[in-house]
Design a protein around this motif. Structure first.
Motif, short mmCIF file in Angstrom:
data_model
loop_
_atom_site.label_atom_id
_atom_site.label_comp_id
_atom_site.label_asym_id
_atom_site.label_seq_id
_atom_site.Cartn_x
_atom_site.Cartn_y
_atom_site.Cartn_z
N LYS A 1 73.69 17.87 26.68
CA LYS A 1 74.03 16.45 26.65
C LYS A 1 73.76 15.94 25.25
CE LYS A 1 70.63 15.50 30.16
NZ LYS A 1 69.56 15.88 29.43
N LYS A 2 74.40 14.82 24.94
CA LYS A 2 74.12 14.17 23.65
C LYS A 2 74.25 12.67 23.83
CE LYS A 2 75.68 13.87 18.84
NZ LYS A 2 74.37 14.01 18.21
N VAL B 1 77.87 19.36 21.34
CA VAL B 1 77.62 19.26 22.79
C VAL B 1 78.08 20.56 23.45
CG1 VAL B 1 77.80 17.73 24.78
CG2 VAL B 1 78.27 16.82 22.51
N ASN C 1 78.38 18.17 28.73
CA ASN C 1 79.30 19.30 28.80
C ASN C 1 78.96 20.13 30.03
OD1 ASN C 1 80.72 21.69 28.50
ND2 ASN C 1 80.56 21.66 26.26
#
Ligand code: FES
Length: 104
Positions: A20-21, A15, A34
């Motif tokens: 984004k994840k 990330v 992040n």
């Protein structure tokens, strides 16, 4: 008082800043973001019409819902603009070494 359980969900380098994840803990989808030099975690569920928000824009500490455009503060979950009026769910994040953990 019950202790929160932190669950490791991703490696920090998965990330990077501005990214984004989407991760899943049990049946709960959580979007890691992040931004502002830290990691935020929010539930992948808009408070407006309960659509997923993981494909929304994310920057400067907010994420927007791709469906009707409400933006949410990643720290508090509070909506920044309509049509949402309720907050989204946020999760406490802990970074230990290269691992991101969220409180569930
Ligand atoms: S479902 Fe997200 S703003 Fe409507």
């Amino acid at each position: 008082m019950s202790e929160k359980t932190f669950v490791a969900v991703a490696k920090l380098d998965e990330v990077p800043p501005g990214a984004k994840k989407l991760v899943t803990v049990g049946k709960v989808e959580i979007v890691l973001c992040n931004t502002l030099d830290r990691i935020f975690a929010v539930r992948n569920l808009c408070s407006h019409a309960y659509e997923k928000i993981d494909c929304g824009r994310m920057k400067n500490g907010w994420i927007s819902c791709p469906v009707h455009g409400a933006r949410f503060d990643l720290e508090t979950g509070q909506p920044i603009n309509p049509p949402a009026v309720m907050p989204i769910e946020t999760f406490e994040v802990r970074v230990e070494g290269d691992e991101i953990a969220v409180a569930v």
